[in-house]
Design a protein around this motif. Structure first.
Motif, mmCIF file in Angstrom:
data_model
loop_
_atom_site.group_PDB
_atom_site.id
_atom_site.type_symbol
_atom_site.label_atom_id
_atom_site.label_comp_id
_atom_site.label_asym_id
_atom_site.label_seq_id
_atom_site.Cartn_x
_atom_site.Cartn_y
_atom_site.Cartn_z
ATOM 1 N N ASN A 1 12.389 1.219 -10.383
ATOM 2 C CA ASN A 1 11.279 2.135 -10.096
ATOM 3 C C ASN A 1 10.904 1.967 -8.627
ATOM 4 N N GLN A 2 11.127 3.015 -7.839
ATOM 5 C CA GLN A 2 10.845 2.993 -6.403
ATOM 6 C C GLN A 2 9.794 4.058 -6.092
ATOM 7 N N PHE A 3 8.722 3.653 -5.446
ATOM 8 C CA PHE A 3 7.624 4.582 -5.138
ATOM 9 C C PHE A 3 7.256 4.448 -3.663
ATOM 10 N N TYR A 4 7.176 5.567 -2.976
ATOM 11 C CA TYR A 4 6.782 5.553 -1.564
ATOM 12 C C TYR A 4 5.667 6.567 -1.340
ATOM 13 N N LYS A 5 4.596 6.108 -0.697
ATOM 14 C CA LYS A 5 3.436 6.945 -0.430
ATOM 15 C C LYS A 5 3.473 7.378 1.029
ATOM 16 N N TRP A 6 3.819 8.640 1.264
ATOM 17 C CA TRP A 6 3.955 9.151 2.624
ATOM 18 C C TRP A 6 2.598 9.328 3.297
ATOM 19 N N SER A 7 1.612 9.738 2.504
ATOM 20 C CA SER A 7 0.248 9.936 3.001
ATOM 21 C C SER A 7 -0.680 9.843 1.806
ATOM 22 N N GLU A 8 -1.955 10.099 2.005
ATOM 23 C CA GLU A 8 -2.890 10.048 0.890
ATOM 24 C C GLU A 8 -2.563 11.082 -0.182
ATOM 25 N N LYS B 1 0.818 -1.207 0.000
ATOM 26 C CA LYS B 1 0.000 0.000 0.000
ATOM 27 C C LYS B 1 0.849 1.252 0.000
ATOM 28 N N LYS B 2 1.892 1.283 0.833
ATOM 29 C CA LYS B 2 2.718 2.475 0.937
ATOM 30 C C LYS B 2 3.958 2.430 0.054
ATOM 31 N N TYR B 3 4.468 1.231 -0.197
ATOM 32 C CA TYR B 3 5.726 1.115 -0.935
ATOM 33 C C TYR B 3 5.546 0.184 -2.119
ATOM 34 N N LYS B 4 5.942 0.671 -3.280
ATOM 35 C CA LYS B 4 5.884 -0.138 -4.504
ATOM 36 C C LYS B 4 7.230 -0.052 -5.202
ATOM 37 N N THR B 5 7.668 -1.186 -5.732
ATOM 38 C CA THR B 5 8.941 -1.219 -6.437
ATOM 39 C C THR B 5 8.892 -2.248 -7.548
ATOM 40 N N LEU B 6 9.571 -1.943 -8.646
ATOM 41 C CA LEU B 6 9.715 -2.874 -9.756
ATOM 42 C C LEU B 6 11.117 -2.675 -10.328
ATOM 43 N N ASN B 7 11.884 -3.767 -10.419
ATOM 44 C CA ASN B 7 13.272 -3.702 -10.854
ATOM 45 C C ASN B 7 13.544 -4.812 -11.847
ATOM 46 N N THR B 8 14.365 -4.524 -12.849
ATOM 47 C CA THR B 8 14.738 -5.533 -13.837
ATOM 48 C C THR B 8 16.235 -5.454 -14.114
ATOM 49 N N LEU B 9 16.827 -6.601 -14.393
ATOM 50 C CA LEU B 9 18.220 -6.706 -14.804
ATOM 51 C C LEU B 9 18.288 -7.714 -15.946
ATOM 52 N N GLN B 10 18.897 -7.320 -17.077
ATOM 53 C CA GLN B 10 18.901 -8.172 -18.259
ATOM 54 C C GLN B 10 20.285 -8.173 -18.905
ATOM 55 N N TYR B 11 20.619 -9.323 -19.460
ATOM 56 C CA TYR B 11 21.826 -9.444 -20.292
ATOM 57 C C TYR B 11 21.552 -10.513 -21.339
#
Length: 875
Positions: free
Chosen positions: A311-318, A255-265
């Motif tokens: 991609n790092q996302f943090y929701k401090w409040s509404e 709910k407060k923290y979302k992340t998506l990361n990729t590493l490719q070779y």
């Protein structure tokens, strides 16, 4: 390793059990899988075994020979469906069940529940993912392609009924600031419950109901399970002789923290620069490289690519959130091609170049940004700091009519920017918006060609050893805007004032090298230009909306001043001009929510430094540009009419767009084409061009029949002028494309897909001396078949074929056959996949293209047959 060993043991046990006896099937209703149904198998009044169907509605009984001989019936029950029992007579290994919904009697009223695959409320259309997902889907993009009204390209960019989706949210959060393609290609279908498409989307809450946005946004509504855990996939692969593949991603959507990361070779020819966004900047030097064919890159691309995306996302409040986004991409690519370019001049003469190219590139792209956002009904604030970097080393050796040349190039570019927007709502509900944008760009180009080229032009017909071209393009820009929006009437009025400042330079040096000495040709002094542009704009923007109409218009009046100084010649020129560039649009809704959009745009643009330098610049080994010219302007008028039909309940979408663009320039780029090379010049000329376009897009889903239909068509006409070797000619290019596509899932365990594309290009050239035309026709077919064995083995084959004909060149054809086998046991986190590309071992690809004055034929070597073995682990 322990987990892999256990999985292999379980698979062996399953295989041994299967050898004794197995009965399997699918439980469904109206072609929709029914999970968690209870299936009982037995004889007389006794039962033998009881199982539950999985999330895909599938069940399996593993029986001994003795039990198989006893089976007389199979019975299925579910709390929401009528119980079904079938006799088991013919010892068949498969038995499927079609269930009927239970009816509940309430005071003489029968209520039946029937979930809708697509439903709409206002501007929001919601797609239920489980109605469109298939077992073979790897990411949410695969599911989106099957939804009516939605298209997804190879980069993950989405279109809804012909219009590009501007944002993709994950559970309402804007995690992707630099582009959402990585999410389309990575997020697993099982994590998504619904897909919401929002038309006329306004991201800023404080402006909702105030501004009339034409944006389309997409929101992925997650399943509850997906919000609690980390998930992802790790894949490794090998290919003969020494090529490899690594792909990993990890994501979490709390709910407060979302992340998506990729590493490719990979070094197997798969291009992974999907998330790279190049900086908007012109390159005055661009070495000619080997051509690339219009086939998947794994058939020809010799690479060593590595890419990282976070991609790092943090929701401090509404209201408040912050995000960090970044990506890197580096490569070492090798390409080669053999081609012929034939210029057809207006007097009937020809100039032909025969070339063989061998290219090595080492590109690097990097980007990082930090965003702080406050989005509330009382205010909106967004501050973004963005940094981008690009670097590319290039070497091409080529044979030009038998003579060898080497091109070395390097392109370096860095850009940093700061962007701030603040919009508070006043007590009377009016809005004030403040924008501030600052940017600094550093750009350097370098090109060296050995031996010296175009000696007739550059060195008075005297041979020399090499030529070296350097260019630098530093730039500083700034923008401040203040806007006030009156929000107390239905007609919203926004008054704005804006100040823009642009300061850029162009420095270049063209040096010749002979006997190890570097010297400047006196005929071609260096360019040393300073460009300053100030703009002061003011105007009004009007928005009016009711349930049936949306009217918008912007009416800016801009005062411009350009100060262009040639510091080499100690001269300066100041130009001032007042410009009026209005835009108007009207969107009307019909009672059935069909709508049409009419927009008109009138614009004036000035030429840039890439068209103002007084001294020549060597662009590549064959072309020199000499654009000595004053400031020029382009006036344009664009008219667009668009009609959309949306029938969510019947799963039918249609869009038609007609557009007309007319431009009037004060200049025309002309070319002198000789056997040694091409000289491009900018000439003063009343140059009028026009283009007309008509596009059609249609999609339809028949879920019960397992059919998805798509259709795209376009027709374009472009009228333009050209000046070759002192001869003026008017050219007309006409293009027509038709592309139907079909997916059929009505055969048990089988998916068939087919796409056909027909294209016709006609180019006409009209001069005082002669009329000529070139016609080019292409037909391409792509046929794919997927067969699922049980619920764990996926066998896929793809055949593609293209044939090409033209009025001036011999017909050619290219065909490819690919196959893959993927093994993924039910409820297992492991999968094994074997891809066999280019089974026919085609080693050469031939293609050509035509314009009004150019025939270009290319022969490109391919990698040949390739087998890639991949192992994946899901978590």
């Amino acid at each position: 390793m322990k987990e892999i060993f256990c999985s292999l043991c379980l698979t062996m046990v399953s295989t041994l059990t299967f050898a004794q006896g197995k009965i399997e099937g699918t439980i469904s209703s109206n072609k929709q899988a029914i999970p968690y149904a209870t299936i009982v198998i037995g004889y007389a009044n006794s039962s033998l075994h009881t199982v539950r169907s999985n999330s895909a509605g599938q069940y399996v009984f593993n029986l001994t020979k003795e039990e198989m001989s006893k089976v007389q019936w199979i019975e299925v029950s579910h709390i929401s469906y009528e119980k079904v029992r079938k006799e088991y007579k013919d010892q068949s290994p498969r038995m499927d069940f079609e269930m009927v919904k239970k009816s509940i009697q309430l005071a003489d009223v029968t209520v039946k529940s029937k979930p809708l695959a697509v439903r709409r409320a206002g501007d929001t259309t919601r797609y239920a993912v489980n109605n469109f997902v298939s077992a073979e889907d790897r990411n949410i993009g695969d599911v989106l392609r099957r939804m009516p009204g939605i298209e997804v390209d190879d980069n993950g960019v989405i279109k809804h009924n012909g219009k590009t989706v501007s944002r993709m949210y994950v559970d309402g959060d804007n995690i992707f600031q630099n582009g959402y393609g990585v999410g389309t290609r990575t997020i697993q279908p099982k994590a998504v419950k619904d897909v919401e498409l929002v038309q006329n989307h306004e991201h800023k809450k404080v402006k909702q109901g105030v501004s009339n946005s034409e944006d389309v946004a997409l929101n992925l509504v997650l399943n509850e399970d997906a919000k609690m855990i980390w998930s992802g996939e790790a894949t490794v692969g090998i290919a003969a002789p020494i090529d490899g593949f690594v792909n990993g991603n990890a994501m979490s959507f709390k709910k407060k923290y979302k992340t998506l990361n990729t590493l490719q070779y990979n070094s197997i020819g798969e291009r992974i620069n999907n998330d790279v966004e190049s900086i908007n900047s012109f390159n005055l030097t661009e070495p000619i490289a080997a051509a690339t064919p219009s086939v998947p890159t794994n058939k020809y691309y010799n690479n060593r690519s590595v890419a990282f995306n976070t991609n790092q996302f943090y929701k401090w409040s509404e209201a408040w959130s912050s995000s960090v986004n970044g990506n890197l991409w580096a490569d070492r690519e090798r390409l080669s091609s053999d081609g012929t370019q034939k210029y057809l001049l207006a007097d009937g003469s020809q100039v032909t170049y025969n070339n063989y190219y061998n290219t090595t590139k080492k590109p690097f792209y990097g980007r990082g940004s930090f965003t702080l956002e406050g989005n509330d009904n009382r205010y909106y604030l967004k501050n973004t700091i963005d940094f981008k970097a690009e670097n590319q080393n290039h070497h091409t050796w080529l044979l030009d009519n038998g003579a060898r040349y080497d091109q070395w190039g390097r392109d370096q570019l860095n850009f940093i920017s700061e962007s701030l927007e603040y919009t508070p709502k006043l007590k009377n509900k009016d809005l004030i918006t403040f924008n501030l944008d600052l940017g600094r760009k550093w750009h350097k180009d370098r090109l060296e060609v050995l031996p010296g080229v175009m000696a007739n032009y550059l060195n008075q017909n005297q041979p020399y050893d090499a030529v070296r071209q350097t260019v630098s393009l530093p730039q500083t820009n700034g923008n401040i805007q203040v806007a006030y929006t009156r929000n107390n009437t239905r007609l919203k009025r926004t008054y704005f004032a804006r100040l823009n400042y642009l300061d850029k330079e162009l420095n270049s040096a063209l040096n010749l090298i002979k006997d190890g000495a570097v010297f400047d040709n006196e005929r071609f002094p260096d360019n040393n230009l300073r460009w300053k542009q100030q703009q002061m704009s003011t105007g009004i923007k009007l928005d009016w909306k009711n349930k049936d109409f949306i009217l918008s218009g912007a009416f800016p009046l801009t005062w411009n001043a350009w100060d262009i100084a040639d510091r080499q010649a100690v001269s300066a020129a100041v130009t001032k001009k007042l410009l009026f560039t209005p835009t108007v649009s009207m969107q009307a809704y019909l009672p059935n929510r069909d709508y049409f959009l009419l927009s008109l745009r009138f614009n004036q643009e000035n030429s840039d430094l890439d068209q103002l330098y007084p001294n020549p610049i060597l662009s590549n080994f064959r072309e020199i540009k000499s654009f000595a010219a004053p400031l020029y302007f382009t006036a344009s008028q664009a008219y667009v009419l668009r009609y959309n039909i949306e029938r969510p309940i019947s799963l039918f979408y249609l869009n038609v767009t007609a557009s007309h663009l007319r431009t009037q320039n004060d200049y025309l780029v002309g070319q002198d084409v000789t056997q040694q090379g091409i000289i491009s010049k900018l000439m003063s000329y009343d140059n009028r061009t026009s283009s007309n376009a008509l596009t059609l897009g249609m999609s339809k889903s028949l879920l019960k029949e397992g059919i998805y239909l798509g259709f795209n068509a376009s027709a374009n006409q472009n009228k333009y002028n050209q000046f070759l070797n002192g001869q003026f000619a008017a050219a007309t290019g006409t293009t027509m494309t038709v592309s139907p596509r079909l997916e059929y899932k009505g055969i048990s365990h089988t998916t068939l897909s087919y796409q056909y594309t027909y294209s016709n290009f006609l180019n006409r050239l009209k001069s005082e001396e002669e009329r000529s035309s070139n016609r080019y026709t292409s037909n391409t077919h792509s046929l794919g078949m997927l067969y699922v064995v049980g619920a764990y083995l996926f066998i896929k084959g793809t055949w593609s074929y293209g044939s090409y004909k033209s009025s001036g060149l011999d017909p050619i054809a290219n065909g490819f056959l690919d196959a893959s086998i993927r093994y993924k046991p039910l409820k297992s986190k492991h999968s094994l996949e074997l891809n066999i590309n280019n089974i026919l071992n085609k080693k050469i690809y031939t293609s050509y293209s035509l314009t009004a004055n150019l025939e270009n034929r290319q022969t490109i070597p391919l990698r040949g047959s390739q087998s890639v073995l991949k192992y994946s682990f899901l978590f």
